[in-house]
Write an enzyme that holds these catalytic residues in place. Structure first.
Site, mmCIF file in Angstrom:
data_model
loop_
_atom_site.group_PDB
_atom_site.id
_atom_site.type_symbol
_atom_site.label_atom_id
_atom_site.label_comp_id
_atom_site.label_asym_id
_atom_site.label_seq_id
_atom_site.Cartn_x
_atom_site.Cartn_y
_atom_site.Cartn_z
ATOM 1 N N ALA A 36 87.536 63.885 58.454
ATOM 2 C CA ALA A 36 86.884 63.444 57.220
ATOM 3 C C ALA A 36 86.805 64.586 56.204
ATOM 4 O O ALA A 36 87.184 64.428 55.036
ATOM 5 C CB ALA A 36 85.481 62.921 57.544
ATOM 6 N N GLU A 58 96.514 70.121 61.943
ATOM 7 C CA GLU A 58 95.771 69.037 62.616
ATOM 8 C C GLU A 58 96.566 68.608 63.854
ATOM 9 O O GLU A 58 97.711 68.187 63.737
ATOM 10 C CB GLU A 58 95.587 67.863 61.642
ATOM 11 C CG GLU A 58 95.144 66.552 62.266
ATOM 12 C CD GLU A 58 93.811 66.626 63.010
ATOM 13 O OE1 GLU A 58 92.795 66.976 62.408
ATOM 14 O OE2 GLU A 58 93.802 66.352 64.244
ATOM 15 N N GLN A 66 84.629 57.454 62.300
ATOM 16 C CA GLN A 66 83.631 57.470 63.374
ATOM 17 C C GLN A 66 82.368 56.661 63.050
ATOM 18 O O GLN A 66 81.764 56.073 63.957
ATOM 19 C CB GLN A 66 83.264 58.919 63.725
ATOM 20 C CG GLN A 66 84.466 59.737 64.198
ATOM 21 C CD GLN A 66 84.170 61.238 64.283
ATOM 22 O OE1 GLN A 66 83.081 61.657 64.636
ATOM 23 N NE2 GLN A 66 85.161 62.043 63.940
ATOM 24 N N VAL A 101 94.368 75.342 65.598
ATOM 25 C CA VAL A 101 94.076 76.754 65.360
ATOM 26 C C VAL A 101 93.310 77.283 66.567
ATOM 27 O O VAL A 101 92.412 76.609 67.096
ATOM 28 C CB VAL A 101 93.246 76.916 64.062
ATOM 29 C CG1 VAL A 101 92.746 78.337 63.904
ATOM 30 C CG2 VAL A 101 94.087 76.498 62.859
ATOM 31 N N CYS A 184 75.521 62.642 63.081
ATOM 32 C CA CYS A 184 74.786 61.396 62.870
ATOM 33 C C CYS A 184 73.608 61.285 63.830
ATOM 34 O O CYS A 184 73.652 60.544 64.823
ATOM 35 C CB CYS A 184 75.674 60.162 62.979
ATOM 36 S SG CYS A 184 74.806 58.741 62.298
ATOM 37 N N ALA A 331 79.467 61.833 57.643
ATOM 38 C CA ALA A 331 80.572 61.642 56.695
ATOM 39 C C ALA A 331 80.020 61.524 55.279
ATOM 40 O O ALA A 331 80.689 61.887 54.306
ATOM 41 C CB ALA A 331 81.361 60.391 57.069
ATOM 42 N N ALA A 332 78.789 61.021 55.177
ATOM 43 C CA ALA A 332 78.151 60.920 53.860
ATOM 44 C C ALA A 332 77.961 62.315 53.264
ATOM 45 O O ALA A 332 78.130 62.512 52.054
ATOM 46 C CB ALA A 332 76.812 60.206 53.994
ATOM 47 N N CYS A 364 72.174 58.388 56.871
ATOM 48 C CA CYS A 364 72.257 57.816 58.203
ATOM 49 C C CYS A 364 71.811 56.351 58.119
ATOM 50 O O CYS A 364 70.614 56.079 57.993
ATOM 51 C CB CYS A 364 71.327 58.616 59.123
ATOM 52 S SG CYS A 364 71.584 58.247 60.831
HETATM 53 C C1 FAD Z 1 78.996 57.389 66.916
HETATM 54 C C2 FAD Z 1 79.025 58.041 65.570
HETATM 55 C C3 FAD Z 1 78.395 57.412 64.499
HETATM 56 C C4 FAD Z 1 78.398 58.012 63.247
HETATM 57 N N1 FAD Z 1 77.801 57.339 62.215
HETATM 58 C C5 FAD Z 1 77.851 57.858 60.968
HETATM 59 C C6 FAD Z 1 77.318 57.124 59.869
HETATM 60 O O1 FAD Z 1 76.819 56.011 60.017
HETATM 61 N N2 FAD Z 1 77.395 57.674 58.628
HETATM 62 C C7 FAD Z 1 77.976 58.897 58.420
HETATM 63 O O2 FAD Z 1 78.041 59.323 57.272
HETATM 64 N N3 FAD Z 1 78.465 59.635 59.455
HETATM 65 C C8 FAD Z 1 78.440 59.135 60.708
HETATM 66 N N4 FAD Z 1 78.990 59.837 61.769
HETATM 67 C C9 FAD Z 1 79.373 61.277 61.592
HETATM 68 C C10 FAD Z 1 80.730 61.487 60.916
HETATM 69 O O3 FAD Z 1 81.733 60.757 61.544
HETATM 70 C C11 FAD Z 1 81.053 62.986 60.962
HETATM 71 O O4 FAD Z 1 79.966 63.699 60.426
HETATM 72 C C12 FAD Z 1 82.322 63.304 60.165
HETATM 73 O O5 FAD Z 1 83.434 62.684 60.755
HETATM 74 C C13 FAD Z 1 82.509 64.820 60.103
HETATM 75 O O6 FAD Z 1 83.738 65.155 59.527
HETATM 76 P P1 FAD Z 1 84.500 66.497 59.977
HETATM 77 O O7 FAD Z 1 85.735 66.571 59.147
HETATM 78 O O8 FAD Z 1 83.575 67.628 59.984
HETATM 79 O O9 FAD Z 1 84.884 66.244 61.497
HETATM 80 P P2 FAD Z 1 85.885 65.158 62.082
HETATM 81 O O10 FAD Z 1 85.939 63.961 61.208
HETATM 82 O O11 FAD Z 1 85.452 64.973 63.497
HETATM 83 O O12 FAD Z 1 87.321 65.835 62.028
HETATM 84 C C14 FAD Z 1 87.631 67.061 62.642
HETATM 85 C C15 FAD Z 1 89.157 67.165 62.720
HETATM 86 O O13 FAD Z 1 89.513 68.483 63.093
HETATM 87 C C16 FAD Z 1 90.538 68.434 64.053
HETATM 88 N N5 FAD Z 1 90.487 69.662 64.869
HETATM 89 C C17 FAD Z 1 89.638 69.935 65.890
HETATM 90 N N6 FAD Z 1 89.900 71.152 66.392
HETATM 91 C C18 FAD Z 1 90.903 71.665 65.651
HETATM 92 C C19 FAD Z 1 91.610 72.910 65.686
HETATM 93 N N7 FAD Z 1 91.343 73.837 66.614
HETATM 94 N N8 FAD Z 1 92.608 73.103 64.788
HETATM 95 C C20 FAD Z 1 92.905 72.164 63.863
HETATM 96 N N9 FAD Z 1 92.264 70.964 63.794
HETATM 97 C C21 FAD Z 1 91.279 70.734 64.674
HETATM 98 C C22 FAD Z 1 90.252 67.171 64.841
HETATM 99 O O14 FAD Z 1 91.418 66.687 65.510
HETATM 100 C C23 FAD Z 1 89.759 66.224 63.751
HETATM 101 O O15 FAD Z 1 90.805 65.471 63.177
HETATM 102 C C24 FAD Z 1 79.036 59.265 63.050
HETATM 103 C C25 FAD Z 1 79.701 59.882 64.115
HETATM 104 C C26 FAD Z 1 79.708 59.286 65.354
HETATM 105 C C27 FAD Z 1 80.452 59.941 66.496
#
Ligand code: FAD
Length: 422
Positions: A36, A58, A66, A101, A184, A331-332, A364
């Site tokens: 995200a 990635e 999610q 990475v 979340c 994600a918000a 949330c």
């Molecule tokens: C059950 C559940 C319910 C949720 N409900 C909500 C909700 O209602 N509202 C809301 O806003 N949020 C919600 N969330 C939270 C939201 O999904 C996350 O906060 C959001 O996806 C965070 O984004 P991010 O990019 O930090 O991580 P992610 O979206 O998890 O992405 C991380 C990416 O990094 C990649 N990666 C990992 N390690 C490495 C590496 N070493 N090198 C390169 N790439 C790597 C992964 O493959 C992945 O694609 C929920 C999450 C869950 C699990």
């Protein structure tokens, strides 16, 4: 002494702003993670500066929405609605490296990949999310997906949650929450309320003892939402147990072990039978961040909470769950962070002062009933930040419509495409 570029003598700052300024026309931006945060930041950057040379590292072929997994676990969404192939959503004109990475070398402006290859950058965006610590609970990895043990925190297991809810014939249902921070923070409760709602509607709830076993001692971190949530705890007759940390699962015996404390604070182990166990795993910063010069004391990315720039390295920014900031990991939050990161990268390249644009917003949507949501929206220090002119502590049908119908569109069609919604 004149600093002409990447400079080891003036560490920890690698670039002076004027050095970055010279690179603006063809600056090389590398992004760690295409989740995200990574993809939303790239979309916001490309919208403002199409000529940048962007590479995303990635490892996964799939990108997950999610926030939809809660609704999969309640039979409201089909799993397919929460996943797309990376090919289908990859930002146009962004280079792709399918690897992970493993090492940061910020003093050399390099990241090292699993393959051993090094990738250099002018600007780095760190967005690898967090690590789900399934391995931190004895027996859990082996137990997941069978004998009543499930979790909405995994794409492949959320449908099993719904199966268990539908087939629940036993007496004991336990929903767990680990220590903070987790992504979340409401998700463990959401799974519970929606399960209770289904059991209530089919007349089974009175025969089920539902426990919310939380390792912490508050129901929700933002105080104004606690009282309306407590009303739902009472409404469903949930047995609320604080300071109960899940430490072991035995799927064959259907036995969960919790660590808690006696009145005189001595550690006590409690064993509980279950028919259904929904686990939210402990969560931590990924090791390759934790063990790097980029980490704060807790292992998270050490960024300024408002500009999201690294506190030591001027050419590194963070977005999403990895940030060592006090916002709700959602994600918000990413939706608000990505435009700030994009603008601050361009300001850095222009040698200008940064925007302190991120206010800690996170959201949330607490699914307290199938059809009603308390839309918790708050920023740093628990400041309520409702998007709509309503009392956000009230459960609403309109917030359910938002979650079910509108937010997936906001995510796929707006956030990941640089169409920023204030
Ligand atoms: C059950 C559940 C319910 C949720 N409900 C909500 C909700 O209602 N509202 C809301 O806003 N949020 C919600 N969330 C939270 C939201 O999904 C996350 O906060 C959001 O996806 C965070 O984004 P991010 O990019 O930090 O991580 P992610 O979206 O998890 O992405 C991380 C990416 O990094 C990649 N990666 C990992 N390690 C490495 C590496 N070493 N090198 C390169 N790439 C790597 C992964 O493959 C992945 O694609 C929920 C999450 C869950 C699990």
């Amino acid at each position: 002494m004149i600093c002409l570029g990447p400079c080891r003598l003036c560490t920890p700052m690698i670039y002076h702003s004027k050095d970055l300024k010279m690179k603006k026309s063809n600056a090389k931006v590398v992004v760690v993670g295409g989740g995200a945060g990574g993809l939303a930041s790239v979309a916001s950057l490309q919208k403002r500066a199409a000529s940048l040379d962007i590479t995303i590292i990635e490892p996964s072929d799939k990108h997950y929405y999610q926030p939809g997994w809660t609704l999969v676990g309640a039979g409201v969404f089909q799993p397919g609605k929460t996943v797309r192939s990376m090919d289908a959503i990859w930002p146009k004109d962004a280079n792709r490296i399918k690897d992970r990475v493993t090492i940061f070398e910020p003093d050399n402006n390099l990241v090292v990949l699993g393959s051993g290859q090094s990738v250099s950058y002018d600007i780095l965006i760190v967005a690898p999310g967090l690590t789900l610590g399934w391995d931190q609970i004895e027996g859990l990895e082996d137990a997941l997906g069978r004998n009543g043990v499930t979790s909405n925190y995994r794409f492949d297991l959320a449908p099993y949650t719904w199966k268990l809810v539908q087939e629940m014939a036993g007496k004991e249902a336990i929903f767990t929450q680990p220590a903070m921070p987790i992504k979340c923070a409401g998700a463990p409760q959401k799974a519970m309320y929606l399960s209770c709602d289904s059991w209530l509607k089919r007349g089974a709830l009175s025969g089920i003892h539902v426990t919310f076993a939380s390792a912490i001692d508050v129901l929700f971190g933002c105080k104004p939402y606690v009282s309306p949530l407590m009303e739902y705890i009472d409404y469903y007759g949930i047995d609320l147990q604080f300071k109960m940390e899940l430490i072991k699962v035995d799927a064959d015996k259907k036995l969960a072990t919790f660590k808690t404390q006696s009145e005189d604070q001595a550690p006590v182990l409690i064993e509980r039978d279950f028919d259904m166990l929904h686990v939210c795993p402990p969560q931590r910063a990924p090791d390759f961040v934790k063990n790097s010069p980029l980490a704060n004391k807790g292992g998270w990315l050490d960024v300024d909470p408002h500009s999201l720039r690294h506190k030591t390295y001027e050419n590194i920014f963070g977005v999403g769950d990895i940030c060592g900031t006090a916002n709700a990991k959602t994600a918000a939050a990413v939706r608000k962070q990505a435009p700030v990161v994009a603008q601050n990268i361009l300001l850095t390249l222009e040698g200008k002062s940064l925007l302190n644009g991120y206010d800690g917003y996170g959201s949330c949507p607490l699914t307290v009933e199938k059809g009603k949501i308390i839309l918790a929206e708050f920023g740093y220090e628990g400041k309520l930040m409702p998007t709509f002119p309503w009392d956000s502590t009230k459960a609403r049908k309109s917030a359910w419509v938002l979650k079910k119908h509108l937010l997936p569109i906001v995510y796929w069609e707006m956030m990941l495409k640089g169409r920023e919604w204030p």
